[in-house]
Design an enzyme around this catalytic site. Structure first.
Site, short mmCIF file in Angstrom:
data_model
loop_
_atom_site.label_atom_id
_atom_site.label_comp_id
_atom_site.label_asym_id
_atom_site.label_seq_id
_atom_site.Cartn_x
_atom_site.Cartn_y
_atom_site.Cartn_z
CG ASP A 199 35.53 35.73 46.95
OD1 ASP A 199 34.95 34.73 46.49
OD2 ASP A 199 36.75 35.92 46.86
CB SER A 202 36.80 34.51 43.83
OG SER A 202 37.65 35.57 44.10
#
Lengths: 334, 225
Positions: free
Chosen positions: A183, A40
């Site tokens: 993510d 992320s």
């Protein structure tokens, strides 16, 4: 050969803490990394950390506001709309990635010889998928590794790794492959295992949540608040599990080392000792050596809004300062 | 030295060029002044006009600054662009003296464009109204001012509340001026309560309406990375 890896966890705007730690590390211990793994926001930091662009990192993580990253829309319009994919519109982040991570930067990273890994999760298969620029990426039955071929895929992988599912859209990283990626924090918050698998002997893991989460004494009434809180605890659980296994492996490696030492004291020759541990195809510690695992994380919870998607420059400046302070304390006590 | 008092609206109109002057010039009456104060006269009209121009420039600059500031950040409610609501309503037409009040049914198409994102929309409204056993056409302008973004759910908005103002012409010489309160839900539907005064026929129109937004905007695509 010893290998040093940097692992940066997910956490949105809280990435400013990691920037503070890197700022201190760049100035003082001058540690060089062979492998950098990010999830992320960690994926956004990784390329700039590889190039030592700490000033640019600090600028990015202390000047942008939420609307530079995502546009929070109308919840009904987003859920009922066609092809909206997510609650927020992540177009600003994609533009920022396109502007910041140029083709030249990609070439510089290849020239540096450093291996970068971006953690994603494939929505279709549910498998953890790492995108890497490494020439010889490790393969495993537990996850997929896809080699990045060009600067565009590099940016696409970075973007997919940053897109928190539901809040931000899934992204098709490989153009002719109908797989959507989100993510990696969905399943792996901090890819410490990956760094170990890649032969890292020393790992600096920068995590963006404190060891002991803060209690929330709020009485939850709204299903949305409960959903948000559930997601936060779920993320926390992923983070705890990500560290449990590397710690366990490390303890096992230290135990084996101690056993070998005792065997040597008992008069066995090194070759004989190795022969005891050489069980073909069944040695989970094959190629792994004693690991130095440095975990650097905030001492207290940081503000950053739900999912770390609130970008507030004054607050992020404080996070950078906190990161520097925590890093200073950590390295002084080493 | 005598103090200079501010000009009244009528005086501004008198000294200012068209359109104020042409319409209001006949209504100008001398104003009593305190002794020692300076009355605006044609001799100092240049000064007064300059004051008015400077005020207008300040307002214009403020307006454009507001536009730039709000445009710089994308808005979840009143985003830039057009909306095309089709509104169906019903209510009553009354003059408060005759009984019974007349049933009113309306249908209006009201395209509007956001001129200040997150705050103001301007547009047109055209449609028909049924009352007194007849159908009349109506049309005119509309202004919508957003007053609240409502509660937030997971950092996202759900609805907005707005004040609406309208000036409508009818095919039977109706002249309606009025407005009301509206709620826009999910960029999809609008619920409104409005009151209009027909100052030619000396009636009040009270109505509630439900609007559905037509021609929805597509979600923006992510750029090629």
């Amino acid at each position: 050969m010893s290998k040093t890896a940097l692992v940066i966890s997910g956490g949105g705007s809280k990435g400013a803490f990691a920037v503070g730690v890197l700022k201190y590390m760049a100035a003082t211990p001058k540690i060089q990394f062979d492998t950098i793994c990010g999830t992320s926001t960690g994926s956004l930091i990784a390329p700039l950390a590889a190039l030592g662009e700490i000033n640019l990192l600090e600028k990015l993580y202390t000047t942008h506001v939420t609307s530079d990253i995502v546009v929070t829309g109308n919840v009904i319009a987003r859920f009922a709309g066609k092809d909206t994919y997510s609650l927020f519109d992540a177009q600003p982040l994609s533009l920022l990635i396109k502007k910041t991570f140029t083709d030249q930067m990609y070439k510089d990273i290849l020239d540096s010889g450093k291996s970068l890994y971006f953690t994603t999760v494939c929505l279709q298969t549910g498998r953890i998928t790492y995108f890497t620029n490494s020439d010889l990426p490790l393969t495993s039955s537990e996850y997929d590794v896809i080699r990045i071929q060009d600067a565009s895929t590099f940016r696409r992988a970075m973007f997919a790794s940053s897109c928190q599912p539901v809040f931000m859209p899934p992204y098709q990283v490989i153009e002719n492959q109908p797989r959507q990626y989100v993510d990696g924090g969905l399943r792996e918050y901090a890819p410490v295992d990956l760094a170990i698998d890649n032969g890292a002997t020393e790992i600096y893991a920068i995590l963006l949540t404190p060891e002991n989460p803060a209690e929330d004494n709020q009485h939850f009434k709204s299903p949305f608040e409960i959903l948000q809180q559930t997601m936060d605890w779920f993320t926390m659980d992923v983070a705890v599990n990500d560290l449990r296994m590397p710690k366990y492996i490390n303890r096992s490696l230290q135990y084996i080392k101690a056993v070998k030492s005792k065997m040597k004291e008992a008069g066995l020759k090194p070759k004989e000792i190795e022969a005891f541990f050489d069980i073909p195809f069944d040695n989970p510690f094959l190629g792994k050596s004693d690991l130095k695992l440095h975990i650097i994380r905030p001492e207290k919870p940081m503000n950053g809004g739900p999912g770390g998607l609130t970008f507030d420059p004054p607050e992020m400046k404080k996070m950078v300062a906190h990161g520097e302070e925590v890093a200073r304390k950590y390295f002084e006590n080493l | 030295m005598p103090a200079i008092r501010p000009l009244s609206l009528a005086e501004i109109a008198y000294f200012h060029p068209w359109p104020y002057r042409r319409k209001v010039v006949t209504s100008i009456k001398p104003r009593s002044t305190n002794s020692g104060s300076l009355q605006a006269t044609p001799n100092n009209s240049a000064c007064a006009a300059a004051n008015v121009d400077s005020m207008k420039i300040k307002w214009l600059i403020s307006f454009f600054l507001l536009c730039i500031i709000t445009k710089a950040r994308a808005q979840s409610e009143f985003p830039k662009g057009w909306i095309f609501p089709l509104e169906m309503g019903q209510g009553v037409v009354t003059n408060f003296h005759s009984d019974p009040d007349l049933f009113l049914a309306t249908l209006a198409f009201s395209p509007q464009v956001t001129v200040v994102p997150g705050r103001l929309r301007l547009g047109l409204s055209g449609g028909g109204a049924f009352y007194n056993k007849r159908i009349y056409g109506t049309g005119g302008g509309r202004v919508s001012l957003m007053i609240s973004k409502g509660p937030k759910v997971m950092e996202s908005t759900v609805l907005n509340a707005q004040l609406v103002g309208e000036f409508l012409f009818g095919t039977k010489d109706q002249r309606l001026v009025g407005g009301g309160f509206a709620t826009e839900i999910g960029h999809m539907a609008t619920i409104s309560m409005k009151a209009h005064r027909d100052y030619v026929w000396n009636n009040w129109w009270f109505s509630g309406s439900l609007g559905i937004h037509l021609f929805k905007k597509k979600a923006p695509k992510l750029p090629e990375l």
